[in-house]
Structures are given as C-alpha cells and as structure tokens.
Write an enzyme that holds these catalytic residues in place. Structure first.
Site, mmCIF file in Angstrom:
data_model
loop_
_atom_site.group_PDB
_atom_site.id
_atom_site.type_symbol
_atom_site.label_atom_id
_atom_site.label_comp_id
_atom_site.label_asym_id
_atom_site.label_seq_id
_atom_site.Cartn_x
_atom_site.Cartn_y
_atom_site.Cartn_z
ATOM 1 C CB THR A 34 6.186 41.041 64.408
ATOM 2 O OG1 THR A 34 7.590 41.128 64.219
ATOM 3 C CG2 THR A 34 5.829 41.569 65.779
ATOM 4 C CG ASP A 115 12.138 43.269 59.494
ATOM 5 O OD1 ASP A 115 11.566 44.238 60.043
ATOM 6 O OD2 ASP A 115 12.853 42.466 60.118
#
Ligand code: ASP
Length: 350
Positions: A34, A115
């Site tokens: 991200t 993640d």
C-alpha cells in the site's frame, strides 16, 4: 578567470561530496504494498492498487529524507504482500546480507505491504547476519490518500535505520511512530494506521520528537546470533497451517500431507488444543515424518506442554509465536534438521 571558475567549482564539488559522506548511507529495498499503492481519488482508502509506484517515486515524495541519510533505492519486486513468494523472501535476505557486509552501508529500510509484513520481518530477523539496523515499513493508506501515512513512516524508518540506537536490536518494524521487534509484532487491525502492535510482549520504542527512542529489546536469538544460514538455500520446505475450529476434522491435515508438507503448524484452540479427529490426522502425518508444531489461534500467551502423549509423539510447542511466525521458524528449522527434540530447542531459543 577560467582557472578561478574551475577552482571554485572543484571546491564546491568537494564540499558537496564531504556533505554527502557525512550522512549515513541507507539503502531502501522496495517490494510494493500500500505504501506504493495508488487509488483513483484522495478519499479512496480501500480497493486501490497495491505496489504501483517505484522506489524512486517513494523517495522523491519525502525530500526531508535527504537531511537524514544518503539514500539509494532498489526495487526488489512490486506487489501486494499476499503475493510475495519464498523466492522473493530469499532474495531480500540475501541482498540485505550483501549490502550490510559493505562497511559504507549504515542500515537498510524495506518497504513492504502490511498484510504479511510480520512474516517477512521474522524471516529476516532469523536470516540476516549483521547487527546493523534493518527496518521494515509500510502504510495503511495508499500514496494518493488524504493524510497518507506512507511518507512519514518512510522518513521515520530511515531515521531508525540511520541510528546507532537501533544497532543489535534485530529486525525492526517502524510504523505510526512506534518501533516494534520482528519477533513479537503482529498486524492487529484490518484498516487502522495503528495496526502494528506487540500485544503482550510490548513495543521496543517510539519515534518521538523526530528521534528514535528505545526502551527495551527481545531476549530471543536473532540476526548475528542466529544459526540459520540461507546463503546456499534456494527453496524452503513446504509448511502449512491447519486452523482449528468447532467440529474440525483431519481433512485439511491429510490434504497438506498429500501436497508434500514437511511440517504442519496447528493453530489450536486455547493452549494449543487439538480435537481427537484432527489428532488422528496429525499422528498419521508424524508417522510419515512430518513435523508438527502446536500453536494457538488465541493470539496471545504461551503455548505450553500439555498432554504428555502429545510430547511423547514429538509434537512441538510454539511458545508465544503465532501460527504464521511458527511456520516461518519451522521452515528454517527444517533446513537444518527434522528431529523434533532439536526443533523444540529451536522454538525455545528464537
Ligand atoms: N494488501 C496490502 C499489502 O499487504 C496491504 C498493505 O500494504 O497495507 O500489500
């Protein structure tokens, strides 16, 4: 006249060089996530494209970095972290070891999707052969977002990587003004910028008033004190995670064994409990030479010895390692031995 101009230029050049060499060299290895993600609008915080910007764009977005360190960037891969491969992991670890062996390099920052960041962090904590700082950083909001957290996180990560205080602390995760250790940190929230925590064993430090400040460190073996050497390892043994739930059975275990698992981490309920049906599958796996680690789906606390029979059959306790980190340690342990007693020793020491 020309001579004078050349003299001035060379003076300026040597001054510039001197300034540059005064700052520590920090290398940024980019892997995507991200922090390198982009969305169609500044208010879009989900459903964006991870791993879209290159490393130089990330560096250029934070001009203040140049006051902290001489940074150079390398793009290892540019993907969302659920798509990282073991080949990528080995490549990152080997590149870190190469760079850190260079006396000019003060530290490394790795940009990464959040993640699976904790798994890469722990893998590097076990395989990097240096006391120099290695700091992993990501962001929860894409680079295009209003109040994007990536730029400040990257600036802080470079500050930590360039700091003497971070030497010897193992691989660190610096996000949201907190510094956590690779072994104990975990992603605790799906969307908040405050997601990375070491829920019970605690935060190592903060970046406060723009400075890294440490208050404690892990007692477990890592980096230069680790026995794992991946310099000649080109692939890792298959290790899967069997998640426990009410009314579970042996189907997942059997499927993983059939797929070639050399190890299985059981994410048990409570203190690593196992249902009778799953236990039958795990025992069959043991008889085929598969190594079983008992971890827990609870997320906190120590998985201890429990039923004597489980220990007699060679089932290993994970201690405080969560299932995904137990998997990383078991993979590395299996590169050295498949003896459950020796692997239990490893789980006690790392
Ligand atoms: N899905 C993204 C990734 O892990 C999430 C993030 O980076 O925050 O790459």
């Amino acid at each position: 006249m020309l001579k004078k101009a050349l003299f001035t230029l060379s003076l300026l050049a040597s001054f510039g060089t001197a300034m540059a060499t005064d700052l520590p060299d920090v290398v940024i290895l980019a892997t995507g996530g991200t922090i390198a993600g982009t969305a169609a609008s500044s208010t879009q915080m989900t459903g964006y494209k991870s791993g879209n910007l290159g490393v130089q764009t990330l560096i250029d977005a934070v001009p203040a970095i140049k006051e902290i360190a001489d940074v150079s960037g390398e793009q290892i891969v540019n993907v969302g972290s659920p798509n990282l491969t073991e080949e990528n992991l080995l490549k990152i670890a080997k590149r870190c070891n190469e760079l850190l062996a260079d006396s000019k390099v003060k530290g490394i920052v790795i940009t990464h999707g959040t993640d699976t960041l904790e798994e890469t962090a722990y893998f590097l904590n076990l395989t990097i052969k240096s006391d120099k700082p290695v700091v992993i950083v990501g962001s929860m909001r894409p680079a295009t977002a209003i109040s994007a957290d990536g730029p400040v996180n990257l600036l802080n990560a470079v500050k930590v990587a360039a700091s003497d205080e971070a030497v010897g602390k193992g691989v660190l995760v610096a996000m949201n003004d907190e510094i956590n250790g690779a072994r104990d940190v975990t992603k605790t929230n799906t969307t908040l910028v405050s997601t990375f925590k070491a829920p019970e064993l605690g935060t190592l430090g903060y970046i406060a008033a723009g400075q890294p400040q440490f208050f404690k460190e892990s007692t477990r073996r890592h980096t230069s004190k680790s026995e794992f050497d991946i310099s000649k390892v080109n692939s890792l043994p298959r290790v899967d995670i069997v998640y426990s739930y009410l009314c579970d059975d042996r189907v997942a275990t059997d499927a993983f064994v059939k797929a070639g698992a050399k190890g299985i981490v059981h994410a048990g309920s409570g203190n690593g409990s196992i249902s009778n049906k799953t236990y039958e599958g795990l025992l069959d796996a043991v008889s085929k030479g598969v190594v079983i680690v008992r971890s827990s789906r609870v997320g906190n606390g120590v998985v201890t010895k429990s039923l004597p029979e489980w220990t007699e059959k060679g089932l290993i306790e994970s201690g405080t390692l969560n299932p995904q980190k137990s998997r990383i340690l078991l993979q590395l342990a299996l590169t050295r031995t498949s003896d459950p007693k020796e692997i239990q020793r490893i789980f006690r020491e790392y």
